[in-house]
Design an enzyme around this catalytic site. Structure first.
Site, PDB file in Angstrom:
ATOM      1  N   CYS A 105      70.467  13.986  46.026  1.00 46.20           N
ATOM      2  CA  CYS A 105      71.738  13.738  46.689  1.00 46.20           C
ATOM      3  C   CYS A 105      72.760  14.713  46.114  1.00 46.20           C
ATOM      4  O   CYS A 105      72.572  15.260  45.018  1.00 46.20           O
ATOM      5  CB  CYS A 105      72.187  12.299  46.491  1.00 46.20           C
ATOM      6  SG  CYS A 105      72.440  11.817  44.763  1.00 46.20           S
ATOM      7  N   CYS A 150      75.100  18.771  42.561  1.00 41.66           N
ATOM      8  CA  CYS A 150      73.924  18.282  41.844  1.00 41.66           C
ATOM      9  C   CYS A 150      72.626  19.000  42.214  1.00 41.66           C
ATOM     10  O   CYS A 150      71.667  18.948  41.455  1.00 41.66           O
ATOM     11  CB  CYS A 150      73.745  16.788  42.102  1.00 41.66           C
ATOM     12  SG  CYS A 150      75.129  15.788  41.541  1.00 41.66           S
ATOM     13  N   HIS A 156      71.317  14.112  33.488  1.00 45.37           N
ATOM     14  CA  HIS A 156      71.502  14.913  34.699  1.00 45.37           C
ATOM     15  C   HIS A 156      72.460  16.066  34.408  1.00 45.37           C
ATOM     16  O   HIS A 156      73.657  15.969  34.683  1.00 45.37           O
ATOM     17  CB  HIS A 156      72.043  13.990  35.785  1.00 45.37           C
ATOM     18  CG  HIS A 156      72.339  14.618  37.106  1.00 45.37           C
ATOM     19  ND1 HIS A 156      71.849  15.847  37.500  1.00 45.37           N
ATOM     20  CD2 HIS A 156      73.108  14.173  38.155  1.00 45.37           C
ATOM     21  CE1 HIS A 156      72.295  16.132  38.715  1.00 45.37           C
ATOM     22  NE2 HIS A 156      73.065  15.134  39.124  1.00 45.37           N
ATOM     23  N   GLY A 161      77.142  15.755  45.833  1.00 45.93           N
ATOM     24  CA  GLY A 161      78.528  15.364  45.991  1.00 45.93           C
ATOM     25  C   GLY A 161      79.138  15.858  47.291  1.00 45.93           C
ATOM     26  O   GLY A 161      78.703  16.853  47.866  1.00 45.93           O
TER      27      GLY A 161
END
Length: 401
Positions: free
Chosen positions: A387, A91, A357, A389
């Site tokens: 944040c 991300c 996103h 993964g």
């Protein structure tokens, strides 16, 4: 070290990442080329003007595989002597691309870079590239792997965030995004045209009216996955035996939407700007990346923020505005409560819950959003964090010049 400056930042609107989304007809390579061309034209980048194109791209499969960054350079009008490299930090890929560019500039490895990223989630679905973290039995057991939605619900359970708090944050994200869009605050948006030059998308497609009653009618998205299917709740409780059960509070309305989009940032030295007659918009003050617990997975913004503040020699209160990616409502709630942050300084124009996103692009998108808002509201310092993964986090501090 040499200072790294941001000279420009642009992005496409975010389209719904489903086959009925407006950007479904536009491949990721073309989305990438659109922002690359616009950045080059706006800043008079002729010839071999930049060292490299560093491009975030999470699902590197099919039409998005084979070093999409290089394909995008060749698809665009950039000089073919400019190389390209695709990176994947899940991300935060788009922000990590900018951080890599800035740190190479600071270290003297090049005068200028184009950095950013892309994702076409409507054409190449998230997770279709597989991965050892979920598929390799040894690694999955060693890391106590659970899907991200379960991780978000673990955060909510562990830190006591209620469904009502998560839904309220989502309603506010939609309200802020709608107001920002109507007021023209997203200055960095580049409309996407079709091959005939006709505009097909000019605004973020997923902003929609939302209220607590509407969100309250939605079923938790990850409850069945946790309790019935592979029993991911049981895996989580093995890791966190202090919890009696996992409270499933996240659903489609308080989680980030699947989206398509691209963003590009021009980073360079002071001398590069002088050579091309460009005025810097901001300086990259510091960057950070951290590894975190891979099961709860999404707590990275807190230690990444602490680390980047330490690297910059700053305190939390020195930052005027924050962009914390709204992967799930609990991620932002954790950030707000841990730092006792002022909600009026965090995601002031909404976030991924409202606008989506697009994994490889989001970090660069919210950096451009932050920079636009810093200029609009005459603020000096901003911090972006996401944040990531598998348990990571990344952050960047920028300051206007």
């Amino acid at each position: 070290m040499t200072d790294a400056y941001i000279y420009d930042a642009i992005r496409t609107p975010r389209g719904k990442g489903k086959p009925d989304g407006t950007l479904h007809e536009v491949p990721a390579v073309r989305l990438s080329a659109l922002v690359l061309n616009e950045l080059a034209q706006r800043n008079n980048l002729e010839g071999h003007a930049v060292e490299d194109v560093i491009w975030g791209n999470v699902t590197q499969l099919g039409e998005k595989g084979a070093c999409l960054a290089r394909s995008a350079v060749l698809y665009s009008d950039l000089d073919e002597r400019i190389p390209g490299v695709s990176i994947n930090r899940f991300c935060a890929s788009g922000l990590e691309a900018v951080n890599m560019a800035a740190n190479q500039v600071r270290g003297g490895a090049g005068d200028a870079f184009i950095a950013g990223g892309v994702e076409s989630m409507s054409r190449v679905p998230m997770g279709s590239d597989g991965g050892a973290i979920a598929a390799d039995p040894y690694l999955a057991m060693k890391a106590y792997f659970v899907p991200q939605g379960i991780s978000a619900d673990i955060i909510a359970t562990k830190f006591g965030f209620s469904r009502e708090e998560a839904d309220a944050l989502a309603v506010e994200s939609q309200r802020r995004a709608k107001a920002a869009d109507e007021q023209g605050r997203f200055k960095s948006i580049l409309p996407v045209n079709d091959i005939n030059g006709l505009s097909i998308l000019e605004h973020d497609e997923m902003i929609r009216p939302t209220d607590m009653q509407g969100l309250g009618a939605l079923n938790p998205s990850f409850k069945q996955m946790g309790e019935v299917m592979p029993g991911f709740d049981q895996i989580a409780l093995m890791k966190y035996p202090e919890l009696e059960r996992i409270e499933h509070i996240h659903h489609a309305g308080n989680s980030s939407g699947i989206a398509d989009g691209a963003a590009a940032v021009l980073v360079g030295t002071k001398e590069f700007g002088e050579k091309h007659g460009l005025k810097p918009r901001a300086r990259v003050r510091a960057t950070s990346r951290v590894g975190t617990d891979p099961t709860i997975m999404l707590t990275g913004p807190v230690p990444a923020t602490e680390r980047v503040l330490a690297a910059a020699g700053m305190e939390f209160g020195d930052i005027d505005l924050f962009e914390v990616n709204e992967a799930f409502a609990a991620v932002v709630l954790r950030f707000l409560t841990y730092f006792d942050a002022d909600p009026d300084k965090v995601n002031v124009n909404g976030g991924a819950i409202a606008m989506g996103h697009p994994l490889g692009a989001t970090g660069a998108i919210i950096l451009s959003t932050l920079l636009d808002e810093m200029e609009r509201s005459d603020k000096e310092t901003g911090l972006v964090t996401l944040c990531i993964g598998s348990g990571m986090g990344a952050a960047t501090i920028i300051e206007r010049v």
